[in-house]
Design a protein around this motif. Structure first.
Motif, PDB file in Angstrom:
ATOM      1  N   ILE A  20     -54.096 -40.201  11.625  1.00 22.52           N
ATOM      2  CA  ILE A  20     -54.463 -39.361  10.422  1.00 22.52           C
ATOM      3  C   ILE A  20     -55.991 -39.200  10.600  1.00 22.52           C
ATOM      4  N   GLY A  21     -56.192 -37.533  10.389  1.00 24.08           N
ATOM      5  CA  GLY A  21     -57.590 -37.392  10.220  1.00 24.08           C
ATOM      6  C   GLY A  21     -58.193 -37.178   8.919  1.00 24.08           C
ATOM      7  N   ASP A  79     -60.336 -28.219  12.912  1.00 24.13           N
ATOM      8  CA  ASP A  79     -59.890 -27.635  14.257  1.00 24.13           C
ATOM      9  C   ASP A  79     -59.992 -28.896  15.232  1.00 24.13           C
ATOM     10  N   GLU A  80     -60.834 -29.760  15.359  1.00 25.60           N
ATOM     11  CA  GLU A  80     -60.845 -30.846  16.467  1.00 25.60           C
ATOM     12  C   GLU A  80     -59.913 -31.657  16.181  1.00 25.60           C
ATOM     13  N   LEU A  81     -59.627 -32.200  14.803  1.00 26.18           N
ATOM     14  CA  LEU A  81     -58.625 -33.281  14.664  1.00 26.18           C
ATOM     15  C   LEU A  81     -57.171 -32.684  14.870  1.00 26.18           C
ATOM     16  N   ALA A  82     -56.878 -31.462  14.583  1.00 24.11           N
ATOM     17  CA  ALA A  82     -55.910 -30.811  14.965  1.00 24.11           C
ATOM     18  C   ALA A  82     -55.298 -31.086  16.580  1.00 24.11           C
ATOM     19  N   ALA A  83     -56.549 -30.544  17.102  1.00 21.59           N
ATOM     20  CA  ALA A  83     -56.434 -30.874  18.740  1.00 21.59           C
ATOM     21  C   ALA A  83     -56.212 -31.829  19.243  1.00 21.59           C
ATOM     22  N   LEU A  84     -56.674 -33.021  18.605  1.00 20.00           N
ATOM     23  CA  LEU A  84     -56.415 -34.525  18.883  1.00 20.00           C
ATOM     24  C   LEU A  84     -55.343 -34.880  18.409  1.00 20.00           C
ATOM     25  N   ALA A  88     -51.605 -35.542  10.217  1.00 19.25           N
ATOM     26  CA  ALA A  88     -51.865 -35.083   9.063  1.00 19.25           C
ATOM     27  C   ALA A  88     -53.178 -35.286   8.669  1.00 19.25           C
ATOM     28  N   LEU A  89     -53.656 -34.583   7.661  1.00 22.90           N
ATOM     29  CA  LEU A  89     -55.223 -34.686   7.236  1.00 22.90           C
ATOM     30  C   LEU A  89     -55.264 -35.338   5.888  1.00 22.90           C
ATOM     31  N   ASP A 106     -53.802 -24.796   6.535  1.00 19.70           N
ATOM     32  CA  ASP A 106     -52.817 -23.870   6.395  1.00 19.70           C
ATOM     33  C   ASP A 106     -52.647 -22.896   7.646  1.00 19.70           C
ATOM     34  N   ALA A 107     -53.440 -22.342   7.912  1.00 17.91           N
ATOM     35  CA  ALA A 107     -53.674 -21.643   8.993  1.00 17.91           C
ATOM     36  C   ALA A 107     -52.958 -22.283  10.333  1.00 17.91           C
ATOM     37  N   LEU A 108     -53.503 -23.505  10.606  1.00 18.63           N
ATOM     38  CA  LEU A 108     -52.926 -24.156  11.748  1.00 18.63           C
ATOM     39  C   LEU A 108     -51.712 -25.108  11.353  1.00 18.63           C
TER      40      LEU A 108
END
Length: 370
Positions: A20-21, A79-84, A88-89, A106-108
């Motif tokens: 989790i980010g 962006d970084e956490l999504a790539a990792l 969820a955030l 939302d965009a990702l």
């Protein structure tokens, strides 16, 4: 970006943990004390989840990023956490920062459970990806306006700084007070010194001054100046955003910081879970936990429950918001669509207006509930 030791371990784990980010303000100009309490709640809940066998046998890990109250930094962190590969955030305290993070999530297509930010319009359009634990600003600040009216205050001055958050709060107060005979005057602290503010308060015959400004600057010198002005001996100073909740406020202002009503999102009496968690948070923090620490704990409690039932699929997590039913530290948490709110919302956490007792500054007095 700051990354905690557990987060670094998670990044080396090659996907063997559920990640989790966590977005948290840990350095200035962020509200560092609020960030510390939020992170303590997040980390305590992760520790307890892992003590109970984790998520379907896998350890839960936090990848912590310091937003420092910077929207662009938050966007980059998302962006970084999504790539990792986070599932969820979680987190964030500052509303303007949370709004930037929510838009990017939302965009990702990345689920984001916002812990503490209250700005009503967390996203421009309704989204399935974002849910929120904290009450919307309009809800809490209307309760604060009712407190002011009940206490006999109808001539309200607001010391403001340019910000979407402060402007939204002032608008909520004005919209609620005006039909009930209240008047609100804006005093721009980018153009006034604390001494000049005192002159304006006298001229407007205000009975209450609300601090819609940053802490410690200019909030601390404003309070000091108003408290020291004999012409304003009877004026109420209020801080609906919650600055007096934290020990830093008391340390900076001493007795001048007491009797300053603010919003706090706690019940009058914690249940068994809340009491147990409160004791554990006090041990971690070395001081009484704020409501923000409880928000952090509840965030992980919800996400852990969702991940146990839905796995790490991001779309499944987002689809599960309306089915959440989790016992949190401050009550049972369920999300719904609330008019005027663009995200899935817990409606509502308990809301109090409290202040620090002048006779015992470490004790909070409950003045009003909503």
């Amino acid at each position: 970006m700051n990354t905690s030791a557990p987060a670094r371990a998670a990044e080396r784990s090659g996907g063997s943990s559920v990640r989790i980010g966590a977005l948290v303000p840990l350095t200035r100009p962020g509200w560092v004390e609020a960030g510390r309490h939020l992170l303590a709640g997040l980390e305590l809940a992760v520790h307890e989840v892992n003590d109970a066998s984790g998520i379907l046998g896998q350890p839960l890990e936090l990848l912590v990023r310091d937003t420092a109250a910077d929207p662009r930094r938050a966007e980059a962190a998302v962006d970084e956490l999504a790539a990792l590969g986070v599932a969820a955030l979680a987190g964030e305290y500052h509303s303007v920062v949370a709004r930037a993070a929510a838009a990017r999530a939302d965009a990702l297509g990345l689920p984001f459970l916002c812990s503490s930010a209250v700005l009503d319009e967390l996203t421009e359009q309704p989204t399935q990806w974002v849910a929120r634990l904290a009450p919307a600003q309009s809800h809490g600040w209307r309760i604060y306006a009712e407190f002011l009216l009940g206490a006999g205050h109808s001539r309200i001055a607001v010391a403001t700084q340019p910000s979407v958050y402060w402007a939204s709060g002032a608008r909520t107060l004005r919209d609620h007070l005006a039909p009930r005979g209240g008047a609100v005057v804006d005093l721009d602290m980018s153009a006034l010194t604390p001494a000049a503010l005192c002159d304006e308060l006298v001229g407007h015959r205000a009975t209450a001054l609300l601090l819609l400004v940053g802490h410690p600057e200019p909030a601390v010198p404003v309070v000091t100046s108003v408290r020291g002005d004999e012409r304003l001996a009877g004026i109420l100073i209020g801080a609906p955003a919650g600055q007096p909740e934290f020990a830093e406020w008391a340390a900076s202002l001493g007795g001048d910081g007491t009797a300053v009503p603010f919003l706090r999102y706690l019940p009058e009496h914690l249940g068994p879970l809340g009491a147990r968690v409160g004791t554990a948070l006090r041990d971690r923090l070395g001081e009484a936990p704020s409501f923000v620490a409880f928000e952090g704990y509840d965030t992980i409690a919800v996400l852990a429950d969702v991940l146990r039932t839905q796995g790490e699929d991001r779309a499944s997590t987002a689809e599960s918001w309306p089915r959440v039913a989790v016992e949190g530290t401050r009550g049972r948490i369920r999300f719904s669509r609330t008019p005027g709110i663009s995200v899935w919302q817990w409606a509502w956490p308990p809301v109090q207006v409290v202040d620090r007792d002048p006779a015992e500054p470490g004790r909070f007095r409950i003045l009003h509930t909503g």
